[in-house]
Design a protein around this motif. Structure first.
Motif, PDB file in Angstrom:
ATOM      1  N   VAL A 201       4.145  -5.478  -1.311  1.00  0.00           N
ATOM      2  CA  VAL A 201       2.914  -5.766  -0.579  1.00  0.00           C
ATOM      3  C   VAL A 201       1.724  -5.164  -1.312  1.00  0.00           C
ATOM      4  CG1 VAL A 201       4.079  -5.889   1.655  1.00  0.00           C
ATOM      5  CG2 VAL A 201       3.179  -3.699   0.853  1.00  0.00           C
ATOM      6  N   VAL A 202       0.539  -5.711  -0.994  1.00  0.00           N
ATOM      7  CA  VAL A 202      -0.736  -5.155  -1.466  1.00  0.00           C
ATOM      8  C   VAL A 202      -1.557  -4.840  -0.226  1.00  0.00           C
ATOM      9  CG1 VAL A 202      -2.809  -5.548  -2.805  1.00  0.00           C
ATOM     10  CG2 VAL A 202      -0.642  -6.472  -3.601  1.00  0.00           C
ATOM     11  N   VAL A 203      -1.816  -3.557   0.002  1.00  0.00           N
ATOM     12  CA  VAL A 203      -2.517  -3.100   1.189  1.00  0.00           C
ATOM     13  C   VAL A 203      -3.702  -2.253   0.746  1.00  0.00           C
ATOM     14  CG1 VAL A 203      -2.320  -1.842   3.350  1.00  0.00           C
ATOM     15  CG2 VAL A 203      -0.354  -3.076   2.471  1.00  0.00           C
ATOM     16  N   ASP A 204      -4.903  -2.640   1.178  1.00  0.00           N
ATOM     17  CA  ASP A 204      -6.123  -1.921   0.806  1.00  0.00           C
ATOM     18  C   ASP A 204      -6.243  -1.751  -0.709  1.00  0.00           C
ATOM     19  OD1 ASP A 204      -7.169  -1.708   3.302  1.00  0.00           O
ATOM     20  OD2 ASP A 204      -6.507   0.346   3.670  1.00  0.00           O
ATOM     21  N   GLY A 205      -5.845  -2.779  -1.442  1.00  0.00           N
ATOM     22  CA  GLY A 205      -5.942  -2.734  -2.894  1.00  0.00           C
ATOM     23  C   GLY A 205      -4.836  -1.956  -3.578  1.00  0.00           C
ATOM     24  N   GLU A 206      -3.880  -1.431  -2.820  1.00  0.00           N
ATOM     25  CA  GLU A 206      -2.766  -0.661  -3.383  1.00  0.00           C
ATOM     26  C   GLU A 206      -1.516  -1.532  -3.406  1.00  0.00           C
ATOM     27  OE1 GLU A 206      -2.711   2.210  -4.737  1.00  0.00           O
ATOM     28  OE2 GLU A 206      -4.606   3.146  -4.164  1.00  0.00           O
ATOM     29  N   TRP A 207      -0.886  -1.596  -4.576  1.00  0.00           N
ATOM     30  CA  TRP A 207       0.345  -2.365  -4.758  1.00  0.00           C
ATOM     31  C   TRP A 207       1.543  -1.443  -4.579  1.00  0.00           C
ATOM     32  CZ3 TRP A 207       4.527  -1.951  -7.996  1.00  0.00           C
ATOM     33  CH2 TRP A 207       5.344  -3.073  -8.155  1.00  0.00           C
ATOM     34  N   GLY A 208       2.539  -1.869  -3.775  1.00  0.00           N
ATOM     35  CA  GLY A 208       3.701  -1.024  -3.558  1.00  0.00           C
ATOM     36  C   GLY A 208       4.817  -1.781  -2.862  1.00  0.00           C
ATOM     37  N   VAL A 209       5.886  -1.044  -2.562  1.00  0.00           N
ATOM     38  CA  VAL A 209       7.080  -1.594  -1.920  1.00  0.00           C
ATOM     39  C   VAL A 209       7.276  -0.894  -0.577  1.00  0.00           C
ATOM     40  CG1 VAL A 209       9.580  -1.928  -2.119  1.00  0.00           C
ATOM     41  CG2 VAL A 209       8.140  -2.093  -4.151  1.00  0.00           C
ATOM     42  N   VAL A 210       7.560  -1.678   0.455  1.00  0.00           N
ATOM     43  CA  VAL A 210       7.788  -1.109   1.788  1.00  0.00           C
ATOM     44  C   VAL A 210       9.078  -0.299   1.756  1.00  0.00           C
ATOM     45  CG1 VAL A 210       8.171  -1.622   4.217  1.00  0.00           C
ATOM     46  CG2 VAL A 210       6.594  -3.019   2.879  1.00  0.00           C
ATOM     47  N   GLU A 211       8.959   0.992   2.040  1.00  0.00           N
ATOM     48  CA  GLU A 211      10.098   1.902   1.937  1.00  0.00           C
ATOM     49  C   GLU A 211      10.686   2.242   3.299  1.00  0.00           C
ATOM     50  OE1 GLU A 211      10.883   5.630  -0.957  1.00  0.00           O
ATOM     51  OE2 GLU A 211       9.314   5.964   0.523  1.00  0.00           O
ATOM     52  N   GLU A 212       9.863   2.305   4.331  1.00  0.00           N
ATOM     53  CA  GLU A 212      10.343   2.708   5.660  1.00  0.00           C
ATOM     54  C   GLU A 212       9.498   2.032   6.727  1.00  0.00           C
ATOM     55  OE1 GLU A 212      11.255   6.822   8.220  1.00  0.00           O
ATOM     56  OE2 GLU A 212      10.162   6.889   6.325  1.00  0.00           O
ATOM     57  N   VAL A 213      10.169   1.576   7.777  1.00  0.00           N
ATOM     58  CA  VAL A 213       9.491   0.952   8.912  1.00  0.00           C
ATOM     59  C   VAL A 213       9.989   1.625  10.183  1.00  0.00           C
ATOM     60  CG1 VAL A 213       9.045  -1.158  10.195  1.00  0.00           C
ATOM     61  CG2 VAL A 213       9.279  -1.248   7.715  1.00  0.00           C
ATOM     62  N   THR A 214       9.074   2.184  10.956  1.00  0.00           N
ATOM     63  CA  THR A 214       9.419   2.792  12.242  1.00  0.00           C
ATOM     64  C   THR A 214       8.637   2.085  13.343  1.00  0.00           C
ATOM     65  OG1 THR A 214       7.680   4.473  12.235  1.00  0.00           O
ATOM     66  CG2 THR A 214       9.697   4.997  11.030  1.00  0.00           C
ATOM     67  N   LEU A 215       8.789   2.578  14.575  1.00  0.00           N
ATOM     68  CA  LEU A 215       8.073   1.970  15.688  1.00  0.00           C
ATOM     69  C   LEU A 215       6.584   2.307  15.688  1.00  0.00           C
ATOM     70  CD1 LEU A 215      10.611   2.478  18.610  1.00  0.00           C
ATOM     71  CD2 LEU A 215      10.080   0.365  17.400  1.00  0.00           C
ATOM     72  N   THR A 216       6.181   3.307  14.930  1.00  0.00           N
ATOM     73  CA  THR A 216       4.783   3.729  14.957  1.00  0.00           C
ATOM     74  C   THR A 216       4.097   3.682  13.590  1.00  0.00           C
ATOM     75  OG1 THR A 216       5.506   6.045  14.712  1.00  0.00           O
ATOM     76  CG2 THR A 216       5.128   5.218  16.953  1.00  0.00           C
ATOM     77  N   PHE A 217       4.815   3.820  12.496  1.00  0.00           N
ATOM     78  CA  PHE A 217       4.174   3.812  11.182  1.00  0.00           C
ATOM     79  C   PHE A 217       5.045   3.083  10.178  1.00  0.00           C
ATOM     80  CE2 PHE A 217       6.916   7.516  10.921  1.00  0.00           C
ATOM     81  CZ  PHE A 217       7.394   7.472   9.621  1.00  0.00           C
ATOM     82  N   LEU A 218       4.424   2.767   9.032  1.00  0.00           N
ATOM     83  CA  LEU A 218       5.105   2.077   7.940  1.00  0.00           C
ATOM     84  C   LEU A 218       4.746   2.787   6.644  1.00  0.00           C
ATOM     85  CD1 LEU A 218       5.474  -1.731   7.570  1.00  0.00           C
ATOM     86  CD2 LEU A 218       4.641  -0.422   5.627  1.00  0.00           C
ATOM     87  N   ALA A 219       5.732   3.071   5.810  1.00  0.00           N
ATOM     88  CA  ALA A 219       5.526   3.796   4.560  1.00  0.00           C
ATOM     89  C   ALA A 219       5.668   2.838   3.381  1.00  0.00           C
ATOM     90  CB  ALA A 219       6.520   4.952   4.423  1.00  0.00           C
ATOM     91  N   VAL A 220       4.669   2.864   2.479  1.00  0.00           N
ATOM     92  CA  VAL A 220       4.661   2.026   1.281  1.00  0.00           C
ATOM     93  C   VAL A 220       4.734   2.934   0.061  1.00  0.00           C
ATOM     94  CG1 VAL A 220       3.366   0.325  -0.053  1.00  0.00           C
ATOM     95  CG2 VAL A 220       3.329   0.235   2.448  1.00  0.00           C
ATOM     96  N   ARG A 221       5.702   2.678  -0.818  1.00  0.00           N
ATOM     97  CA  ARG A 221       5.833   3.444  -2.068  1.00  0.00           C
ATOM     98  C   ARG A 221       5.108   2.699  -3.176  1.00  0.00           C
ATOM     99  NH1 ARG A 221      10.747   2.695  -3.001  1.00  0.00           N
ATOM    100  NH2 ARG A 221      10.626   1.435  -4.882  1.00  0.00           N
ATOM    101  N   THR A 222       4.066   3.320  -3.738  1.00  0.00           N
ATOM    102  CA  THR A 222       3.275   2.683  -4.775  1.00  0.00           C
ATOM    103  C   THR A 222       3.975   2.781  -6.125  1.00  0.00           C
ATOM    104  OG1 THR A 222       2.040   4.731  -5.199  1.00  0.00           O
ATOM    105  CG2 THR A 222       1.158   3.227  -3.525  1.00  0.00           C
ATOM    106  N   TRP A 223       3.407   2.105  -7.122  1.00  0.00           N
ATOM    107  CA  TRP A 223       4.032   2.059  -8.445  1.00  0.00           C
ATOM    108  C   TRP A 223       4.073   3.444  -9.104  1.00  0.00           C
ATOM    109  CZ3 TRP A 223       1.294   3.620 -12.719  1.00  0.00           C
ATOM    110  CH2 TRP A 223      -0.075   3.774 -12.551  1.00  0.00           C
ATOM    111  N   ASP A 224       3.108   4.325  -8.745  1.00  0.00           N
ATOM    112  CA  ASP A 224       3.099   5.675  -9.312  1.00  0.00           C
ATOM    113  C   ASP A 224       3.778   6.681  -8.384  1.00  0.00           C
ATOM    114  OD1 ASP A 224       1.228   5.509  -7.350  1.00  0.00           O
ATOM    115  OD2 ASP A 224      -0.409   6.398  -8.492  1.00  0.00           O
TER     116      ASP A 224
END
Length: 394
Positions: A201-224
């Motif tokens: 995904v690309v979120v707010d100009g940041e490219w990354g991979v969705v690493e974790e999805v919970t009921l309240t937040f979502l974590a994206v791991r960027t290329w760096d």
């Protein structure tokens, strides 16, 4: 003698019976798993041995601790009974969560082993993760409520709270509006197939991979390797790019700003050579065309394809690096010029290159590629070159 024998019999018998039942259950599950290796459920259920033993031991002690007739137990039997009840409720909740986790993980493992579609596997994985979090939260809330109801004082408080449940519900709804919004957004993401674990995904100009999805937040791991934590409500209220939705294969572009004398035809040949030598290119498509001009430069766009987002990044970097190096080495006059600088002279028509043929339709991504007629032998594709096969202007 009876004061020693009776407590030893009661306590020792409960411990021995608990260990025996736990061992028999483990042996039975191990044998069933050996007979049915295609079903991982039985091996996963073996993780429930410890909570099962805790539940059984607590239940046996809760029903027989008065029979020990120890003076210490008799004088504190109300407190001991209360503690055993709390432990029994907590252990039962632990056992239920373990059983539910075994069933859910077994279902996911069987689905993942029988499905070749990576996108569907990621979707099911996201749903399974959120389902387990929901089950754990519900069981935990029920267990805590059951523990509180074992206290007589809390029963009175609970009756008073039920009497004013309407007012409390309104106040709680207003105070927890953001939390409830994220909670419902989590359900929407899990079962609406908007974003899944493993999606690029690309979120707010940041490219990354969705690493974790919970009921309240979502974590994206960027290329760096940074982690961007965002509320799940963001993905239901704002637009974002999901490069993995609808298939992992991707098309990428590389832009070059060059002088008007740039050898575009030779650049097409060089692009094809670069792609054939690049292992990340999937071989589906390529093209190169002049897409814009300015008074001092032209804009050349190269289109390449790859099987996923990681490979498209590799292909684009390889094309950009090798093409610029080739131009600097072989055709320095093609680089952008500064008006006040002395530039290398362009070659004469009898010089090192001559390419006045128009570009082929496939080379510029024309939708009408099949309608073009080859008028002479010079316009026919060379047999050792692979022309572009994809239509659409990209």
């Amino acid at each position: 003698m009876e004061n020693v024998l009776r407590p030893t019999t009661v306590l020792g018998g409960a411990v021995v019976l608990t260990l025996l039942v736990g061992w028999l259950a483990d042996v039975l599950l191990r044998r069933i798993d050996a007979r049915h290796p295609e079903t991982p459920l039985w091996d996963l259920l073996r993780r429930c041995r410890i909570p099962l033993q805790v539940v059984m031991l607590t239940a046996l002690l809760r029903g027989s601790y008065r029979q020990t007739r120890w003076q210490v137990i008799v004088s504190h039997q109300a407190a001991i009974g209360q503690v055993l009840s709390l432990v029994l409720i907590g252990a039962s909740a632990w056992l239920v969560v373990r059983i539910a986790a075994a069933i859910v993980e077994s279902s996911y493992a069987r689905y993942a082993s029988s499905t070749r579609d990576a996108a569907r596997v990621r979707r099911v994985r996201t749903q399974v993760t959120l389902i387990m979090r929901i089950v754990t939260a519900v069981v935990g809330v029920v267990a805590v409520a059951a523990m509180l109801l074992t206290f007589p004082d809390f029963r009175t408080i609970g009756t008073s709270m039920l009497a004013s449940a309407g007012i409390i519900g309104i106040v709680a709804g207003v105070a927890a509006q953001s939390t409830l919004g994220n909670l419902f957004a989590g359900f929407q993401i899990a079962f609406g197939d908007m974003v899944r674990i493993g999606d690029t995904v690309v979120v707010d100009g940041e490219w990354g991979v969705v690493e974790e999805v919970t009921l309240t937040f979502l974590a994206v791991r960027t290329w760096d390797e940074r982690r961007i934590t965002m509320p799940v409500s963001y993905f239901t209220s704002k637009p974002f790019e999901n490069w993995s939705r609808g298939g992992a294969q991707m098309t990428g572009t590389v832009f070059f700003h060059l002088d008007h004398t740039a050898p575009v035809g030779l650049m097409r040949d060089k692009l094809q050579d670069i792609l054939h030598a690049c292992s990340a290119w999937d071989g589906r498509d390529w093209s190169l065309a002049v897409t814009d001009t300015t008074p001092t430069t032209i804009q050349v766009r190269a289109v390449v394809t790859a099987k996923d987002a990681d490979d498209i990044w590799t292909v684009r970097c390889a094309v950009r690096e090798q093409m610029v190096a080739w131009l600097c080495r072989e055709h320095p006059y093609a680089l952008p010029r500064v008006a006040t600088a002395t530039a290398a002279p362009a070659p004469s028509p009898e010089g090192q290159w001559h390419d006045d043929r128009p570009p082929r339709a496939a080379e510029v991504h024309s939708n009408n590629v099949d309608a073009y007629v080859v008028r002479d032998a010079e316009q026919k594709p060379e047999p050792d070159r692979k022309p572009g096969v994809r239509t659409g202007r990209g």
